[in-house]
Each structure stands twice: as structure tokens, then as C-alpha cells.
Design an enzyme around this catalytic site. Structure first.
Site, short mmCIF file in Angstrom:
data_model
loop_
_atom_site.label_atom_id
_atom_site.label_comp_id
_atom_site.label_asym_id
_atom_site.label_seq_id
_atom_site.Cartn_x
_atom_site.Cartn_y
_atom_site.Cartn_z
N CYS A 2 -4.72 -0.93 2.83
CA CYS A 2 -5.84 -1.44 3.62
C CYS A 2 -5.80 -0.94 5.06
O CYS A 2 -4.73 -0.68 5.61
CB CYS A 2 -5.79 -2.96 3.64
SG CYS A 2 -5.76 -3.69 2.02
N ARG A 27 -5.68 6.57 4.11
CA ARG A 27 -4.66 5.61 3.69
C ARG A 27 -4.84 5.22 2.22
O ARG A 27 -3.92 4.64 1.63
CB ARG A 27 -4.74 4.35 4.55
CG ARG A 27 -4.40 4.58 6.01
CD ARG A 27 -4.81 3.41 6.87
NE ARG A 27 -4.01 2.23 6.62
CZ ARG A 27 -3.03 1.80 7.40
NH1 ARG A 27 -2.72 2.47 8.48
NH2 ARG A 27 -2.37 0.70 7.11
N TRP A 73 -7.43 -1.96 -0.32
CA TRP A 73 -6.66 -1.46 -1.45
C TRP A 73 -6.24 -2.72 -2.21
O TRP A 73 -5.41 -3.49 -1.73
CB TRP A 73 -5.45 -0.68 -0.94
CG TRP A 73 -4.68 0.05 -2.00
CD1 TRP A 73 -4.94 1.30 -2.50
CD2 TRP A 73 -3.51 -0.40 -2.69
NE1 TRP A 73 -4.01 1.63 -3.45
CE2 TRP A 73 -3.11 0.61 -3.59
CE3 TRP A 73 -2.75 -1.58 -2.66
CZ2 TRP A 73 -2.01 0.49 -4.42
CZ3 TRP A 73 -1.65 -1.70 -3.49
CH2 TRP A 73 -1.29 -0.67 -4.36
N ASN A 99 -5.05 -7.18 6.42
CA ASN A 99 -4.09 -6.32 5.71
C ASN A 99 -2.87 -7.18 5.40
O ASN A 99 -2.43 -7.94 6.27
CB ASN A 99 -3.62 -5.16 6.59
CG ASN A 99 -4.68 -4.11 6.79
OD1 ASN A 99 -5.78 -4.22 6.25
ND2 ASN A 99 -4.36 -3.10 7.58
N GLY A 100 -2.28 -7.01 4.23
CA GLY A 100 -1.07 -7.76 3.90
C GLY A 100 -1.31 -8.70 2.73
O GLY A 100 -2.31 -8.57 2.01
N GLU A 478 10.06 16.28 -7.38
CA GLU A 478 8.99 16.25 -6.39
C GLU A 478 7.75 16.98 -6.92
O GLU A 478 6.62 16.52 -6.75
CB GLU A 478 9.49 16.85 -5.06
CG GLU A 478 8.45 17.00 -3.97
CD GLU A 478 7.73 15.71 -3.58
OE1 GLU A 478 8.15 14.61 -3.98
OE2 GLU A 478 6.70 15.81 -2.88
N LYS A 482 4.02 15.32 -7.47
CA LYS A 482 2.79 15.89 -6.89
C LYS A 482 1.72 16.02 -7.96
O LYS A 482 0.58 15.64 -7.76
CB LYS A 482 3.04 17.28 -6.28
CG LYS A 482 3.70 17.37 -4.93
CD LYS A 482 2.96 16.79 -3.78
CE LYS A 482 3.20 15.33 -3.65
NZ LYS A 482 4.27 14.81 -2.87
N GLU A 485 0.42 12.52 -9.36
CA GLU A 485 -0.29 11.60 -8.46
C GLU A 485 -1.71 12.06 -8.12
O GLU A 485 -2.56 11.24 -7.82
CB GLU A 485 0.51 11.30 -7.18
CG GLU A 485 0.62 12.39 -6.18
CD GLU A 485 1.37 11.96 -4.91
OE1 GLU A 485 1.23 10.82 -4.47
OE2 GLU A 485 2.10 12.81 -4.35
N HIS A 501 18.88 14.63 -24.63
CA HIS A 501 19.29 13.25 -24.93
C HIS A 501 18.08 12.33 -25.09
O HIS A 501 18.21 11.12 -25.02
CB HIS A 501 20.23 12.75 -23.82
CG HIS A 501 21.47 13.58 -23.73
ND1 HIS A 501 22.49 13.49 -24.66
CD2 HIS A 501 21.84 14.57 -22.88
CE1 HIS A 501 23.44 14.37 -24.36
NE2 HIS A 501 23.06 15.04 -23.28
N LYS A 599 -1.85 5.95 1.41
CA LYS A 599 -1.00 6.80 2.24
C LYS A 599 0.15 6.00 2.82
O LYS A 599 1.27 6.48 2.96
CB LYS A 599 -1.85 7.41 3.36
CG LYS A 599 -1.12 8.41 4.22
CD LYS A 599 -0.84 9.68 3.45
CE LYS A 599 0.05 10.64 4.18
NZ LYS A 599 0.62 11.64 3.27
O1 M6R Z 1 5.39 6.87 4.45
P1 M6R Z 1 6.57 7.03 3.52
O2 M6R Z 1 7.20 8.37 3.65
O3 M6R Z 1 7.57 5.93 3.68
O4 M6R Z 1 5.95 6.91 2.08
C1 M6R Z 1 6.75 6.89 0.95
C2 M6R Z 1 5.92 7.11 -0.31
O5 M6R Z 1 4.98 6.12 -0.45
C3 M6R Z 1 5.21 8.47 -0.30
O6 M6R Z 1 6.10 9.52 -0.10
C4 M6R Z 1 4.46 8.70 -1.62
O7 M6R Z 1 5.37 8.84 -2.67
C5 M6R Z 1 3.52 9.90 -1.52
N1 M6R Z 1 2.22 9.58 -2.03
C6 M6R Z 1 3.96 11.08 -2.29
O8 M6R Z 1 3.11 12.16 -2.18
#
Ligand code: M6R
Length: 604
Positions: A2, A27, A73, A99-100, A478, A482, A485, A501, A599
Site C-alpha cells: 500500500c 510498490r 495491496w 498502510n499496515g 535468482e 525473476k 514473479e 532426489h 515492491k
Molecule cells: O526491499 P527488500 O530488498 O527487502 O525486498 C525483499 C524482497 O521482497 C524482494 O527482493 C523481492 O523478492 C523482489 N520482488 C524480487 O524481485
């Protein structure tokens, strides 16, 4: 997650709020809305669509000089218009964006219902305007204090009262909120990008502060309602960072900034061939470190895995990488000679913050690697190293990951130098290799048409495997994150040796497998593993820096320039970032704002 923006001042609130909401889009959100007061009339507009459709909805709104806006969100209550913010009390007098999470909202809702209040949404937030109405005694400051003393959980609130169009209220607990100070106008925002176009002067609210803004001034009170000095900070950021600068998407722009990010990080911290970190850690503290815990989430955690590899290699200090959401509830074993390292792009990730607080409580030395200056983690940490990625807008982290990896690599070299745990000459060679990296990375960026072609061949697949051993496994993890997501293709990042396994059961004729091969001493084992999956029909792409890689055993190969093996994630992740990007574009999906993601993950 949010986002909040609020305005009071001589200009028209409508356009300023819309602009602020646009800046908060990155975000991640699933609905948005805003409320303004114009000639004593309250106007609220909400939409499940993008900010652009709010613009159309408010076209006939009169000029207003006060308002609050929100990107939601969903946490409590599904994604529907009535759950979108702002929310009002039953009598439409008090208006709130939040927010929260309010943890005790069910009991509060029950109490309010018994007192005759009606609820129109499924949100936790809606109790707040109703509580304000219940306790309102003509003094909004006192009422807000009363309400925040009753609610449990985390919050940042922007609050309006229809009958008080010259006053905007803001308060927070464990969720970021700032006040922006302009000329004849003031702002509130959950992050400064929302208001940077108008002012770079901000005041960061602390937990339970209550700010009252009018057009001319800002007053801040602490939790006892004693006035506080308004401490103004000037933000050193550029609004143009949040523009696409000719690229189709922020993600593509940010991937192309990988090179400059590494260069900036090295230029900032390496002076005359020496790494300079301004840390409150004596040489003795460093000599006494017995174990290191790296704590982070998501991509930042993957950067931490790379950190484990290089720190252990250069210093022989054991390193464990902890997922913050698990670590905080794991009753962790910490001793006084431990060092904790936190990694976070946003500096606002709720689980990482909770771990930092836990570690601080136990008096453990710590260093945080953060991209956003003045974020919560930055402010709470005893030592901070800043990644030099600049603002990252796309939800999928790319250049921030690169910066985290580069910085933790430098930190490993720094430790090894202090500890004299590695041959000095070799260490300075390694540092020189780091300095050469940006050129090599640029070469990889220029190979994009190959990644684009490969992306076409997997865009309609159901599953993709990312495989590797050792450091290559961390790159694979990683790469897999990517792809899944943003393209919503199921993918697994798996240790190549572990595949047989269990996960190999999913290998079918034609299943795409992207194999990372950058570690010479693991090449033979990797080759055997490739043969195992080829035998089950996998279509294998190898991404390798190794000249000796046997190209005939795979279907396709991407050869990358040779770099020092410790640094291979910095260039080998680039093809994976670009493949994920192109697949997503091919599928016609929203690259920068993938569904369900945020974000800045400010709730646990
Ligand atoms: O702001 P942060 O680096 O603490 O965020 C951590 C994760 O939420 C962030 O890296 C998330 O996995 C990304 N969407 C990955 O692309």
C-alpha cells in the site's frame, strides 16, 4: 504494498494526488482511490483499475486544496471497490487511508457495531474512522491519540475531517510515513518518491508521532502530545530516476543500469585500490567474529547466498543465510561474537526490520546493506553500507540485486584484508578483477538479441528449470525467481546434484532447463547432471563462462566473457533477467507491476 499520499495547500489537490499515486504504482497495488474536500463536499473515487482510470473518475471534481490518496495491496478483504481506500465512518465525516494491519480489528468492529456503527467493507481499516467518530471530542489531535492507543498492529494513517478542511493529520507505528514541506503547501507520503516532484524537504515521522499539517505549517507531537521539533532533511534524489528515459519498461531500463550500478559501487567504496567502509567495527571486533548470519528476503536473500560463498572462501568464517520471516520466529542462537548482515533494497521489509530489532535487542553487532537512504533499516542500524543502484521502480529487483552482490563481495574482501585470512597479492588481484567487471557486463547486455530469441522459445512453456551447483545454484535461484514473479511460468531453481532426489520426476520431453556453468571445478559434475536430464528429454540451454564447456551435449549455449569465478553472478544473472523480461513481454503481461506483488513488503 500500500501507498499513501496526502496534500494540503494552495494548489489543486486532485492533480497532485494523482501524480503522487502514479509514483507509488511501483510498490504494487490492486486498487486505488482518493478523497478530497471541495466547498464543504466530500468527494471519494475508487477503482480496481490503474491510476489512469481515477483521473477520468475525478474529472468533474471541483478544485480542492486538501486530499488523501491510496494504493491498496489487499490484506484484509478481497480486491473490490468497497475495500479500496479511503474509508469513512458511518456518517462520512472522518476519512482515512491506511498502510499496515490492525490486529485487533475484529473485537473493535464488534464493539463499534454494538454502538450502532455500520460497516461497508471487509477491511481492518474501516474501524479507524469509526473509532475517531466515537471518541471525537472536538479536538482531533487528542482523538487520534486515543484511537491509536487502542489499536494494535502496524499503521501509517492519513486522516481528514470533512468539517475541518484546513487540517490534514498523519500518524504512524511500524510503517513508514513522512511529511513533505513545501511553500504554501505540505504533503504526507509513505515514500518520498510520491512528493519528490514538489519538494525534497521531508520530516520522517517516528512511531506514534502525530503530525498536523495546514497550508502554512507542520506541527508534530509525540505520543504524550508534547510538541516536537520538526527536523527537516533534504533528500538527495532525482525525480528523473522514476522516468523510463525512452525504455519500454522500468525493468529493461534498470537491467541496462546494471553496469553503471557496479561501477558506481566500486567508485564509491574503492579509493586508491583500498576498500573504504565507514563502520563502527574495530579491527578487534572483526578478528573476534565467530560466525556471520545474513538475514534478508527474496532477491536480497539470494544476494546473501552469494555473500556466503565469497565470505567463507576468503575468510573461512562460517556464514548462514537466513530467510527473515523464518529467522524471527526461530528462537535463533546468537552469541556476542556473531556479526549479522541485513540486506534490503527498500529498507522497509517488515520481516527484515523485525529481525534487525531482535538482533539489536541481543546486542549483536550488525551491518545493513540498504539501497534507500533514510529508510527504516537505514535509521535503525548501527552500521550501514549503501548500494548505489539509485531508485528501483520495477517490482522485480535487478540492478539492486547486482548492487547488493557487488557490495557484499567488497565486504568479503574487506574482511579478508583485515583478518589477513587470504593471500594479500591474490586479494588485490581479486579487487582488480572487480574493477574490470563493468566492461564485461556491458558485453553481456549487448548480447540481448540472443536472450530475446531464447525467450521466444520458452514463452508458452508450463515449467522451466534453473539448475546449477555451488555458486551457480544461487544464480539459478535468482533466475528462477525473476522468471516466475513476472511471467507467471512455474519455475524451480534446484541444486543440480539434488535433482535426482525428487524434482527430476517433472522432467519431460522438451522441458526447458537452463543450466548455469561458471565454476570450473564443478564442470565435470555439471556435465554428468546435464546427461541425466538430456536422457529424460530436457531441452537444455547452458549459460557458461567456461571455454572448455562441451557445447555438443546441450541444445543451446550462451557463452559469456570469462570473469573471476567469485564474481560470476554479476554477469551470469544478466541473461536470466533479460530472458524473464522478454518472456513476460511476449506474453503481453505487465512487466513492471506483476500481479499480487509489491515492491516494498511492509507487512509480515
Ligand atoms: O526491499 P527488500 O530488498 O527487502 O525486498 C525483499 C524482497 O521482497 C524482494 O527482493 C523481492 O523478492 C523482489 N520482488 C524480487 O524481485
Amino acid at each position: 504494498m500500500c501507498g499513501i499520499v496526502g496534500y494540503i495547500g494552495e494548489n489543486d489537490a486532485n492533480s497532485i494526488l494523482i501524480n503522487g499515486l502514479r509514483k507509488l504504482e511501483y510498490r504494487g497495488y490492486d486498487s486505488c482511490g482518493l478523497a478530497t474536500i471541495s466547498n464543504g463536499e466530500l468527494q471519494i473515487s475508487k477503482t480496481l483499475n490503474r491510476i489512469e482510470s481515477l483521473t477520468a473518475a475525478i474529472q468533474n471534481n471541483g478544485v480542492s486544496h486538501i486530499g488523501i490518496g491510496h494504493t491498496r495491496w489487499a490484506t484484509h478483504g478481497g480486491v473490490c471497490e468497497r475495500n479500496a481506500h479511503p474509508h469513512t465512518d458511518s456518517y462520512k465525516k472522518f476519512i482515512v487511508v491506511h498502510n499496515g494491519i490492525i490486529e485487533n480489528y475484529l473485537s473493535l468492529k464488534k464493539m463499534l457495531k454494538e454502538k450502532g456503527y455500520t460497516f461497508y467493507s471487509d477491511t481492518d481499516t474501516e474501524v479507524v474512522p469509526n473509532l475517531i467518530d466515537l471518541y471525537y471530542n472536538g479536538n482531533l489531535l487528542e482523538t487520534v491519540k486515543k484511537v491509536t492507543s487502542i489499536i494494535e498492529g502496524s499503521f501509517a494513517f492519513g486522516i481528514l475531517c470533512k468539517d475541518r478542511p484546513n487540517e490534514l493529520i498523519a500518524t504512524k507505528r511500524n510503517s513508514p510515513l513522512i511529511v513533505g514541506i513545501g511553500n504554501n503547501e505540505n504533503f504526507i507520503a509513505s515514500d518520498f518518491s510520491a512528493i519528490l516532484k514538489y519538494t525534497n524537504k521531508i520530516c520522517i515521522l517516528e512511531n506514534d508521532d502525530i503530525a498536523i499539517l495546514n497550508e502554512k505549517e507542520v506541527k508534530v507531537y509525540d505520543k504524550n502530545l508534547d510538541p516536537k521539533q520538526v527536523t527537516i532533511k533534504e533528500i538527495d534524489a532525482d525525480d528523473s530516476d522514476s522516468e523510463k528515459n525512452g525504455y519500454d519498461h522500468f525493468m529493461l531500463k534498470e537491467i541496462n543500469e546494471n553496469t553503471i550500478t557496479v561501477k558506481k559501487t566500486i567508485d564509491y567504496y574503492v579509493i586508491d585500490g583500498k576498500i573504504n567502509f565507514d563502520l563502527n567495527l574495530t579491527d578487534n571486533d572483526i578478528k573476534n567474529i565467530k560466525q556471520i548470519k545474513i538475514i534478508a528476503c527474496g532477491t536480497a536473500m539470494h544476494a546473501g547466498l552469494n555473500g556466503k560463498n565469497i565470505i567463507e572462501k576468503l575468510t573461512r568464517i562460517p556464514v548462514s543465510v537466513e530467510v527473515a520471516s523464518e529467522f524471527r520466529y526461530s528462537d535463533p542462537i546468537l552469541t556476542e561474537n556473531d556479526l549479522a548482515i541485513f540486506i534490503s533494497q527498500s529498507g522497509e521489509t517488515a520481516d527484515t526490520i523485525a529481525c534487525l530489532e531482535l538482533v539489536k535487542k541481543k546486542g549483536i553487532k550488525h551491518v545493513s546493506i540498504v539501497n534507500v537512504k533514510d529508510s527504516t533499516i537505514d535509521r535503525l542500524s548501527e552500521n550501514v553500507l549503501y548500494t548505489k543502484a539509485g531508485t528501483e521502480i520495477a517490482v522485480a529487483s535487478t540492478k539492486a540485486y547486482i548492487a547488493q552482490v557487488m557490495l557484499i563481495d567488497l565486504f568479503a574482501i574487506y574482511l579478508a584484508d583485515k583478518l589477513e585470512s587470504y593471500n594479500k597479492e591474490e586479494l588485490s588481484k581479486i579487487l582488480n578483477y572487480a574493477i574490470e567487471l563493468p566492461n564485461k557486463m556491458q558485453e553481456v547486455l549487448e548480447m540481448d538479441s540472443m536472450f530475446c530469441d531464447y525467450a521466444k522459445s520458452i514463452s508458452n512453456c508450463r515449467d522451466v528449470f534453473f539448475l546449477g551447483r555451488g555458486l551457480d545454484y544461487y544464480i539459478a535461484l535468482e533466475g528462477s525467481l525473476k522468471l516466475k514473479e513476472i511471467s507467471y511460468i512455474h519455475s524451480e531453481g534446484t541444486q543440480f546434484g539434488e535433482l535426482k532426489h525428487g524434482p527430476i520426476a517433472l522432467m519431460e520431453e522438451g522441458t526447458p532447463a537452463i543450466v548455469m556453468a561458471t565454476q570450473e571445478k564443478l564442470l565435470d559434475k555439471t556435465i554428468s547432471n546435464i546427461k541425466e536430464i538430456k536422457a529424460r528429454g530436457a531441452r537444455v540451454l547452458a549459460v557458461t563462462t567456461l571455454k572448455e564447456f562441451p557445447v555438443d551435449i546441450v541444445d543451446e549455449v550462451i557463452h559469456l566473457p570469462k570473469v573471476c569465478e567469485l564474481f560470476s553472478p554479476l554477469e551470469a544473472i544478466i541473461p536470466l533477467q533479460l530472458i524473464a523480461y522478454h518472456v513476460t513481454v511476449n506474453k503481453g503481461l505487465d512487466v513492471d507491476k506483476p500481479r499480487n506483488l509489491a515492491k516494498s513488503v511492509t507487512v509480515e
